[in-house]
Structures are given as structure tokens and as C-alpha cells.
Design a protein around this motif. Structure first.
Motif, PDB file in Angstrom:
ATOM      1  N   SER A   7     -20.399  -1.411   2.455  1.00 57.60           N
ATOM      2  CA  SER A   7     -19.769  -0.590   3.450  1.00 57.60           C
ATOM      3  C   SER A   7     -19.402  -1.520   5.034  1.00 57.60           C
ATOM      4  N   LEU A   8     -20.373  -2.481   5.093  1.00 59.08           N
ATOM      5  CA  LEU A   8     -19.897  -3.648   6.144  1.00 59.08           C
ATOM      6  C   LEU A   8     -18.869  -4.329   5.794  1.00 59.08           C
ATOM      7  N   ALA A   9     -18.767  -4.636   4.461  1.00 59.43           N
ATOM      8  CA  ALA A   9     -17.480  -5.419   3.959  1.00 59.43           C
ATOM      9  C   ALA A   9     -16.174  -4.580   3.926  1.00 59.43           C
ATOM     10  N   GLN A  10     -16.326  -3.396   3.957  1.00 56.57           N
ATOM     11  CA  GLN A  10     -15.075  -2.542   3.814  1.00 56.57           C
ATOM     12  C   GLN A  10     -14.797  -2.395   5.152  1.00 56.57           C
ATOM     13  N   ALA A  11     -15.820  -2.121   6.325  1.00 57.51           N
ATOM     14  CA  ALA A  11     -15.331  -1.920   7.790  1.00 57.51           C
ATOM     15  C   ALA A  11     -14.704  -3.176   8.041  1.00 57.51           C
ATOM     16  N   PHE A  12     -15.307  -4.375   7.810  1.00 55.71           N
ATOM     17  CA  PHE A  12     -14.718  -5.584   8.237  1.00 55.71           C
ATOM     18  C   PHE A  12     -13.336  -5.937   7.817  1.00 55.71           C
ATOM     19  N   MET A  13     -13.053  -5.441   6.614  1.00 55.74           N
ATOM     20  CA  MET A  13     -11.682  -5.638   6.016  1.00 55.74           C
ATOM     21  C   MET A  13     -10.754  -4.573   6.540  1.00 55.74           C
ATOM     22  N   ALA A  14     -11.403  -3.367   7.014  1.00 58.06           N
ATOM     23  CA  ALA A  14     -10.457  -2.214   7.631  1.00 58.06           C
ATOM     24  C   ALA A  14     -10.036  -2.844   9.148  1.00 58.06           C
ATOM     25  N   SER A  15     -10.680  -3.619   9.697  1.00 61.38           N
ATOM     26  CA  SER A  15     -10.405  -4.078  11.061  1.00 61.38           C
ATOM     27  C   SER A  15      -9.158  -4.669  11.231  1.00 61.38           C
ATOM     28  N   PRO A  16      -8.391  -4.648  12.457  1.00 60.90           N
ATOM     29  CA  PRO A  16      -6.930  -5.214  12.304  1.00 60.90           C
ATOM     30  C   PRO A  16      -7.283  -6.770  12.283  1.00 60.90           C
ATOM     31  N   GLY A  17      -6.079  -7.383  11.420  1.00 63.34           N
ATOM     32  CA  GLY A  17      -6.272  -9.081  11.252  1.00 63.34           C
ATOM     33  C   GLY A  17      -5.589  -9.100  10.130  1.00 63.34           C
ATOM     34  N   PRO A  18      -5.399 -10.709   9.935  1.00 63.68           N
ATOM     35  CA  PRO A  18      -4.512 -10.972   8.690  1.00 63.68           C
ATOM     36  C   PRO A  18      -4.945 -10.352   7.317  1.00 63.68           C
ATOM     37  N   ARG A  19      -4.055  -9.925   6.540  1.00 56.84           N
ATOM     38  CA  ARG A  19      -4.578  -9.387   5.133  1.00 56.84           C
ATOM     39  C   ARG A  19      -4.395 -10.342   4.003  1.00 56.84           C
ATOM     40  N   ASP A  20      -3.863 -11.495   4.337  1.00 60.50           N
ATOM     41  CA  ASP A  20      -3.727 -12.521   3.199  1.00 60.50           C
ATOM     42  C   ASP A  20      -4.216 -13.852   3.754  1.00 60.50           C
ATOM     43  N   LEU A  21      -4.573 -14.653   2.810  1.00 60.71           N
ATOM     44  CA  LEU A  21      -4.705 -16.068   3.193  1.00 60.71           C
ATOM     45  C   LEU A  21      -3.581 -16.720   4.031  1.00 60.71           C
ATOM     46  N   ARG A  22      -2.415 -16.642   3.587  1.00 57.66           N
ATOM     47  CA  ARG A  22      -1.311 -17.045   4.308  1.00 57.66           C
ATOM     48  C   ARG A  22      -1.340 -16.699   5.889  1.00 57.66           C
ATOM     49  N   GLY A  23      -1.302 -15.315   6.044  1.00 56.36           N
ATOM     50  CA  GLY A  23      -1.602 -14.625   7.394  1.00 56.36           C
ATOM     51  C   GLY A  23      -2.581 -15.255   8.160  1.00 56.36           C
ATOM     52  N   GLY A  24      -3.900 -15.543   7.518  1.00 55.66           N
ATOM     53  CA  GLY A  24      -4.954 -15.897   8.103  1.00 55.66           C
ATOM     54  C   GLY A  24      -4.629 -17.545   8.466  1.00 55.66           C
ATOM     55  N   ALA A  25      -4.076 -18.102   7.578  1.00 56.46           N
ATOM     56  CA  ALA A  25      -3.668 -19.734   7.846  1.00 56.46           C
ATOM     57  C   ALA A  25      -2.493 -19.946   9.270  1.00 56.46           C
ATOM     58  N   LEU A  26      -1.589 -18.875   9.085  1.00 56.74           N
ATOM     59  CA  LEU A  26      -0.750 -18.770  10.449  1.00 56.74           C
ATOM     60  C   LEU A  26      -1.531 -18.397  11.839  1.00 56.74           C
ATOM     61  N   LEU A  27      -2.393 -17.409  11.548  1.00 59.89           N
ATOM     62  CA  LEU A  27      -3.059 -17.178  12.865  1.00 59.89           C
ATOM     63  C   LEU A  27      -4.028 -18.396  13.243  1.00 59.89           C
ATOM     64  N   TRP A  28      -4.822 -19.019  12.439  1.00 58.28           N
ATOM     65  CA  TRP A  28      -5.509 -20.203  12.668  1.00 58.28           C
ATOM     66  C   TRP A  28      -4.830 -21.184  13.276  1.00 58.28           C
ATOM     67  N   LEU A  29      -3.390 -21.435  12.807  1.00 57.27           N
ATOM     68  CA  LEU A  29      -2.532 -22.511  13.385  1.00 57.27           C
ATOM     69  C   LEU A  29      -2.080 -22.112  14.601  1.00 57.27           C
ATOM     70  N   LYS A  30      -2.003 -20.767  14.878  1.00 53.46           N
ATOM     71  CA  LYS A  30      -1.671 -20.434  16.396  1.00 53.46           C
ATOM     72  C   LYS A  30      -2.887 -20.625  17.240  1.00 53.46           C
ATOM     73  N   GLY A  31      -4.032 -20.287  16.723  1.00 53.88           N
ATOM     74  CA  GLY A  31      -5.330 -20.546  17.393  1.00 53.88           C
ATOM     75  C   GLY A  31      -5.445 -22.188  17.788  1.00 53.88           C
ATOM     76  N   PHE A  32      -4.890 -22.877  16.809  1.00 54.66           N
ATOM     77  CA  PHE A  32      -4.840 -24.340  16.992  1.00 54.66           C
ATOM     78  C   PHE A  32      -4.116 -24.845  18.212  1.00 54.66           C
ATOM     79  N   CYS A  33      -2.993 -24.140  18.035  1.00 57.81           N
ATOM     80  CA  CYS A  33      -2.050 -24.548  19.268  1.00 57.81           C
ATOM     81  C   CYS A  33      -2.474 -24.120  20.633  1.00 57.81           C
ATOM     82  N   MET A  34      -3.108 -22.935  20.692  1.00 58.50           N
ATOM     83  CA  MET A  34      -3.833 -22.534  22.044  1.00 58.50           C
ATOM     84  C   MET A  34      -4.698 -23.273  22.444  1.00 58.50           C
ATOM     85  N   GLY A  35      -5.758 -23.806  21.289  1.00 59.64           N
ATOM     86  CA  GLY A  35      -6.852 -24.772  21.777  1.00 59.64           C
ATOM     87  C   GLY A  35      -6.295 -26.265  22.225  1.00 59.64           C
ATOM     88  N   GLY A  36      -5.394 -26.821  21.511  1.00 57.27           N
ATOM     89  CA  GLY A  36      -4.526 -27.663  22.059  1.00 57.27           C
ATOM     90  C   GLY A  36      -4.037 -27.675  23.460  1.00 57.27           C
TER      91      GLY A  36
END
Length: 323
Positions: A7-36
């Protein structure tokens, strides 16, 4: 019937955010740019969030930690609480920010110390292109919008030119500093480190972070963190309301903030006043000057300005392609 773990895993996956590895990597890159950007004096991670198309998502993600989330948490409805917040979005973004802060801090310090003109040239190009990308969102671009651009630009121009002041070290003021400094995370054009310098608390806060487990220091850190938490919760809601109610005028003011911030990232500077903080020299006052001449350094600086512009336009094109 699903187990609590499922149930917790399903709730986590239901929350807004990247839906695949590519989307997660792109969001990580944007965060990296923000941190820089956050570790550069005068440059804001909020600017990067804006040009990469996640600004309003970031504001909404922060707002998701609301009263309803707290109620679900205290009623032990963990799955419901997890589904309420934008945790997947924030985890990817924060991981990218932390990666940049940990991995790039020394590099940026070295570049700003040994190659200041070239480094500032790159960031001048980044922010100049950001102004174009953000300003594109102003619809309609009418007289009111132009007035707000001018007001935002004037306010930011004056703010980044202010000299840090001497202020009290009381806990209420430390709380206030936390609330103000954290707003730079979602305010384009102004950095949190600069706001702390301006409030006279940069050395005070960084000194406590050096020895966080000393009782007095731990109390100061907790008070500062509490101020930061309240500040970002309140400010994110104010920004959300302004963007929802007066989107064009709010974006106009934010565009103006970035225009004014160009004063801080102009490549050619003359240092007028410095201060030694924890063994490091910090510039308190400087003025922008014209280039010394059309030499190799000048042409390299122009090339880096153009490189910064092209990087933002490319990132903007990639971001639009993944929306």
C-alpha cells in the motif's frame, strides 16, 4: 488484500513525479543545475527551476506539505499522507541539488578564485538567456507587465548592490533570517547566501554548521531550520496565489528580478571592500567596470557568454520536449 508495504509503495508511485527512469534522470539533471546555481554568489536555483519548466511544479510540491498531510500523518494514515505529497518529484530534485552542492562546491570556489571573468561570463550568458525564456511566458505583454518588469528589475538591482549590515544574534532574528534566506530557493535572481550576507548572518550561521552538535549551535540550527520551514511554506503559498491570480504580472516581476540580477554577474568587476570570514576573503562591495581591452580574455569571455546562452536554449528545448 494488499500488505501495508504494498500500500505504501502504491501510494508512493501514485504521488506526482517522474514516471520512468528517463524522466527521473532529467529531473535529477535539473536539480543538479539548481544546486550548481545555488553555490554561486548572486545566482539563484529558482532561476534554473524557471528556465527548465519546473518552477510551478516546485511551488506546488512544497505546498503539498499542508494541514491535510499533517492530519493524515497524525492519524497514522501513512499511505494517504504519502499519496498527498509530491515526494517522488522532490526526492529526484533534491538528490540532484545535493549532488551538485557536494560535488561542485570546491570546483566553483576554484573557478571564481582563479578565473573570475570567464566564470562570471558563463553565468551572465545563462541568466541573460533565462530572461528571454521566462519573459516568453508573459501573456499579455502590456503596459502593466512592463511596469512590473521595471519594478522587479529596479528592486533586484538595488538589492544585489546593498552592503551587508551588522545585525543582532538573538534567536528571533535567526528565525527571521532562515525564513528570508530560504525564499531565494524559489525566487529567481537572488541567492540565499547573498541574503544571509546582507543580513549580516552568513558567518554566524556557517560557523554553527561547522560544529552542529555543540548545544548552543544545535539550538541556533534548529531555530534557523524552523524559520526556513515556515518561510518556504508561507512563501510558496503566496507565490502560488500570485501565479494563479495574476500570472502575467507575477512572471513580469520575476523576469525583472533576473534582469536586475545581471548587475551581480557582470564579468568585469573592481573590488572596493572585503572582509575575512572564517579565514576566507568575502567581497562586501564591488563595482562593475568595462573590459580592459579586446584581448584573448575578452574574446574567451564573449564565447562563454554565448555558450551559456546556447546551453539555456538547449535545456529549454529539451524541457519542452518532455512536458
Amino acid at each position: 488484500m494488499n500488505s501495508p508495504k504494498q500500500s505504501l509503495a502504491q501510494a508512493f508511485m501514485a504521488s506526482p513525479g517522474p514516471r520512468d527512469l528517463r524522466g527521473g534522470a532529467l529531473l535529477w539533471l535539473k536539480g543538479f543545475c539548481m544546486g550548481g546555481a545555488d553555490i554561486i554568489p548572486g545566482v539563484s536555483g529558482g532561476t534554473i527551476a524557471f528556465i527548465t519548466g519546473i518552477y510551478e511544479q516546485l511551488v506546488d510540491a512544497i505546498r503539498s506539505f499542508d494541514v491535510r498531510f499533517v492530519r493524515r500523518l497524525f492519524s497514522l494514515d501513512l499511505a494517504g499522507a504519502l499519496a498527498e505529497v509530491h515526494l517522488r518529484f522532490l526526492l529526484c530534485l533534491i538528490f540532484g541539488i545535493l549532488t551538485a552542492v557536494v560535488g561542485m562546491a570546491r570546483v566553483m570556489h576554484y573557478l571564481l578564485s582563479t578565473h573570475p571573468v570567464e566564470t562570471w561570463s558563463l553565468f551572465f550568458g545563462l541568466i541573460a538567456a533565462s530572461i528571454y525564456v521566462v519573459g516568453r511566458e508573459i501573456e499579455p505583454l502590456d503596459a502593466k507587465s512592463l511596469v512590473f518588469i521595471l519594478l522587479g528589475g529596479a528592486g533586484s538591482y538595488l538589492l544585489v548592490g546593498m552592503i551587508p549590515v551588522s545585525t543582532p544574534e538573538t534567536l528571533p532574528f535567526v528565525f527571521f533570517c532562515g525564513a528570508v534566506a530560504i525564499c531565494a530557493m524559489i525566487l529567481p535572481g537572488i541567492s540565499g547566501a547573498f541574503l544571509l550576507l546582507m543580513l549580516g548572518k552568513y558567518e554566524y550561521v556557517t560557523r554553527t554548521l561547522k560544529n552542529p552538535f555543540v548545544p548552543d549551535n544545535f539550538l541556533i540550527i534548529m531555530v534557523f531550520a524552523a524559520g526556513a520551514g515556515l518561510g518556504i511554506i508561507v512563501f510558496s503559498r503566496v507565490l502560488h496565489y500570485l501565479l494563479l491570480r495574476w500570472h502575467a504580472l507575477t512572471v513580469s516581476a520575476l523576469t525583472g528580478f533576473m534582469i536586475g540580477a545581471l548587475r551581480k554577474v557582470w564579468p568585469w568587476k573592481e573590488v572596493l571592500e572585503t572582509s575575512v570570514i572564517r579565514g576566507k576573503v568575502h567581497v562586501l562591495r564591488e563595482q562593475n567596470v568595462l573590459p580592459g581591452g579586446m584581448d584573448a580574455e575578452f574574446f574567451l569571455a564573449i564565447f562563454l557568454v554565448l555558450a551559456g546562452i546556447m546551453a539555456v536554449l538547449l535545456l529549454d528545448r529539451l524541457s519542452h520536449g518532455n512536458r
